[in-house]
Design a protein around this motif. Sequence first.
Motif, PDB file in Angstrom:
ATOM      1  N   HIS A  63       0.837  -1.212   0.000  1.00  0.00           N
ATOM      2  CA  HIS A  63       0.000   0.000   0.000  1.00  0.00           C
ATOM      3  C   HIS A  63       0.875   1.267   0.000  1.00  0.00           C
ATOM      4  CE1 HIS A  63      -3.253  -2.736   0.800  1.00  0.00           C
ATOM      5  NE2 HIS A  63      -2.835  -2.994   2.037  1.00  0.00           N
ATOM      6  N   TYR A  64       2.005   1.194  -0.718  1.00  0.00           N
ATOM      7  CA  TYR A  64       2.936   2.329  -0.728  1.00  0.00           C
ATOM      8  C   TYR A  64       2.260   3.626  -1.160  1.00  0.00           C
ATOM      9  CZ  TYR A  64       6.384   5.550  -2.665  1.00  0.00           C
ATOM     10  OH  TYR A  64       7.092   6.683  -2.994  1.00  0.00           O
ATOM     11  N   ASP A  65       1.474   3.595  -2.208  1.00  0.00           N
ATOM     12  CA  ASP A  65       0.838   4.814  -2.711  1.00  0.00           C
ATOM     13  C   ASP A  65      -0.064   5.454  -1.656  1.00  0.00           C
ATOM     14  OD1 ASP A  65       2.098   4.597  -5.139  1.00  0.00           O
ATOM     15  OD2 ASP A  65       0.448   3.508  -6.099  1.00  0.00           O
ATOM     16  N   ALA A  66      -0.816   4.642  -0.966  1.00  0.00           N
ATOM     17  CA  ALA A  66      -1.718   5.168   0.069  1.00  0.00           C
ATOM     18  C   ALA A  66      -0.925   5.709   1.258  1.00  0.00           C
ATOM     19  CB  ALA A  66      -2.677   4.078   0.521  1.00  0.00           C
ATOM     20  N   ILE A  67       0.156   5.020   1.607  1.00  0.00           N
ATOM     21  CA  ILE A  67       1.010   5.486   2.713  1.00  0.00           C
ATOM     22  C   ILE A  67       1.653   6.823   2.353  1.00  0.00           C
ATOM     23  CG2 ILE A  67       3.101   5.000   4.042  1.00  0.00           C
ATOM     24  CD1 ILE A  67       2.430   2.022   3.778  1.00  0.00           C
ATOM     25  N   LYS A  68       2.143   6.930   1.132  1.00  0.00           N
ATOM     26  CA  LYS A  68       2.763   8.175   0.692  1.00  0.00           C
ATOM     27  C   LYS A  68       1.756   9.320   0.731  1.00  0.00           C
ATOM     28  CE  LYS A  68       5.038  10.363  -3.243  1.00  0.00           C
ATOM     29  NZ  LYS A  68       5.480  10.216  -4.661  1.00  0.00           N
ATOM     30  N   LYS A  69       0.525   9.037   0.296  1.00  0.00           N
ATOM     31  CA  LYS A  69      -0.518  10.065   0.283  1.00  0.00           C
ATOM     32  C   LYS A  69      -0.819  10.540   1.706  1.00  0.00           C
ATOM     33  CE  LYS A  69      -5.365  10.706  -1.078  1.00  0.00           C
ATOM     34  NZ  LYS A  69      -6.550  10.050  -1.697  1.00  0.00           N
ATOM     35  N   ALA A  70      -0.912   9.604   2.651  1.00  0.00           N
ATOM     36  CA  ALA A  70      -1.178   9.963   4.046  1.00  0.00           C
ATOM     37  C   ALA A  70       0.007  10.727   4.644  1.00  0.00           C
ATOM     38  CB  ALA A  70      -1.457   8.696   4.861  1.00  0.00           C
ATOM     39  N   PHE A  71       1.198  10.325   4.267  1.00  0.00           N
ATOM     40  CA  PHE A  71       2.416  10.996   4.740  1.00  0.00           C
ATOM     41  C   PHE A  71       2.443  12.447   4.243  1.00  0.00           C
ATOM     42  CE2 PHE A  71       6.904  12.151   4.319  1.00  0.00           C
ATOM     43  CZ  PHE A  71       7.394  11.808   5.568  1.00  0.00           C
ATOM     44  N   MET A  72       2.175  12.647   2.966  1.00  0.00           N
ATOM     45  CA  MET A  72       2.166  13.995   2.378  1.00  0.00           C
ATOM     46  C   MET A  72       1.101  14.865   3.035  1.00  0.00           C
ATOM     47  SD  MET A  72       4.319  14.127  -0.435  1.00  0.00           S
ATOM     48  CE  MET A  72       3.593  15.099  -1.737  1.00  0.00           C
ATOM     49  N   LYS A  73      -0.048  14.282   3.332  1.00  0.00           N
ATOM     50  CA  LYS A  73      -1.132  15.035   3.955  1.00  0.00           C
ATOM     51  C   LYS A  73      -0.717  15.521   5.341  1.00  0.00           C
ATOM     52  CE  LYS A  73      -6.046  14.634   5.213  1.00  0.00           C
ATOM     53  NZ  LYS A  73      -6.524  15.735   4.355  1.00  0.00           N
ATOM     54  N   ALA A  74      -0.076  14.651   6.105  1.00  0.00           N
ATOM     55  CA  ALA A  74       0.372  15.025   7.451  1.00  0.00           C
ATOM     56  C   ALA A  74       1.413  16.133   7.390  1.00  0.00           C
ATOM     57  CB  ALA A  74       0.935  13.802   8.173  1.00  0.00           C
ATOM     58  N   VAL A  75       2.287  16.068   6.410  1.00  0.00           N
ATOM     59  CA  VAL A  75       3.390  17.032   6.319  1.00  0.00           C
ATOM     60  C   VAL A  75       2.924  18.383   5.792  1.00  0.00           C
ATOM     61  CG1 VAL A  75       5.588  17.550   5.178  1.00  0.00           C
ATOM     62  CG2 VAL A  75       5.148  15.251   6.077  1.00  0.00           C
TER      63      VAL A  75
END
Length: 657
Positions: free
Chosen positions: A356-368
């Motif tokens: 689920h790399y794409d979803a993790i990256k999206k959540a990471f970007m949102k937090a940052v």
Amino acid sequence: MAEAGCSNERLTNGELNEKEKELDDGTEEKKEFVAPAVGMEFESYDDAYNYYNCYAKEVGFRVRVKNSWFKRNSREKYGAVLCCSSQGFKRIKDVNRLRKETRTGCPAMVRMRLADSKRWRVLEVMLEHNHSLGAKIYRPVKKVSTGNKRKSLSSSDAEGRTIKLYRALVIDSEGNGNSSLNARDVMNFSELPDQLNLKRGDAQAIYNYFCRMQLTNPNFFYLMDLNDEGHLRNVFWVDARSRASCGYFGDVVYIDNMYLSSKFEIPLVAFVGTNHHGHSVLLGCGLLAGETTESYIWLFKAWITCMSGCGPQTIISDRCRTLQTAIAEAFPKAHHCFGLSHIMKRVPEKLGGLRHYDAIKKAFMKAVYETLKVIEFEVAWGFMVQRFGVGDHEWLQSLYEDRVRWAPVYLKDTVFAGMSAARPGEILNPFFERYVHKQTPLKEFLDKYELALQKKHKEETIADIESRSVGPALKTRCSFELQLSKLYSKEIFKKFQFEVEEMYSCFSTTQIHVDGPIIIFLVKERVLGESNRREIRDFEVLYNRSAGEVRCICSCFNFYGYLCRHALCVLNFNGVEEIPCKYILPRWKKDYKRLYIPDHSSNDVDSTDHMQWFNQLYRSALQVVEEGVISLEHYSVALEAFEESQNRVREVEEKQA
């Protein structure tokens, strides 16, 4: 034991011979000593004499004392000239003696004097001889100093003592050039990865480059760090234009160690700032033997010396524990942050293998990038960790522990001058990105270094001319846009102008809380969300009418140096027609270099310090040069002024002759 050092702003231009040369049988390395140079310092006259004597033996000539000066009452020695034994000529009455004539009027010499620091400082050097030099002289010279019989040193003792004199060019934190290390510190300092990984001819190339720069580039500055064997360990240098830029743009500094950490051919570390056009500007360079705390501390203290003891307000670097420790030691008052763009660049490498790399990256970007409050960041990060089961991921764990140094939501009180890279897609590019690749050899880099600086200086000059001669086109009837169009450089104004245009995406400004003179407003803005859909976001803006203060929760002013659309809406809502002065940064003004003189202490110049004279004159001349390139008329006036000044100085010289 003494360490060779440098005076506060004096150049230490030690000669570098080839780092390693093999003897004919190839079984032994020969130790070579750094040539004498203006600015070298010694703990005593004996140390200075011993050094020059050992250097002479290495080169192949003998030393004698030409002159000595003593204080009238105490008979304490305070000055001396050491020269080649072939200096001068025999007196006429001695010419017919049977002894063979050995004097040739050789000019080689060093002149030194006891400085205020109670150390002996080299003031003048002549390296050239007018006669052939002999083989190395290993027989000890029995010359004795006046009033003190010098003990004859064996070759090995003299050589060993001289090597120890060059343990390091140590600089204290105040930048005064004196050693601040005790014997234990010095011992630890020598236990570094001990020398630069140089190829044959590299050391000579560095020396030749420094010599050329000193002749053609006034106020060029460099320092060298040598290990116990006299080999080059670390180097720092800064050209005159970059040195002047330190005074203007040294408030926020990016330490670019990508070349060193990525194992490039050249172990380069660069100090980079941003100028009044928002362009990157070089503030100094170093070559380090390795990624050690000690090497970084040496480099940072060398840079502080160049800065006359003034450190930056904010330092941005790669996320590196060694760097973090060294920065805390050398710049204790600076706010040290990790470059966000470096962290984001590593996301594919560190997280790419996860399910689920794409979803993790999206959540990471949102937090940052999308959180405006600390609680929002914590909630978003917690959701990512729990939703995707990455609580035990080592890299994410370490990132979270360091979050106060890189996450924008924690850095809103930090001044970044446009180097925060706090928006998606923004990056901190290496200064020499287009000039250096992984296999670029040192000799080639020294040529490309000059090309890179020439191009940057040309870009800055063109931008200066465009900013001053061509008024920007206005896009709105907002008074804020008109106000800053007259003040800011072209590139910075374009960024601010975009904020003015985006005021029209803010459709509501509402007062939500009052606490005495402080009012909190809520500004609603339509922003692009997922799939390019417009979303409405709320931004809180604090406004204090009596103090003339306005501050948005997005902290655009601290990150980029100009007010955001939300703060402008609040000012406009309250009938303010001009941006308060505190929100117009001088560093963005088109005539910043003319209006701002970095070193205010230069008004009180020491009447005996020639180096202070030089620095003050150089700064003043640079001001005229910056203005002289605006137009042909400016150029003609500046040139005429220089010619007139030169004539007047010559008149003074003729009167004193």
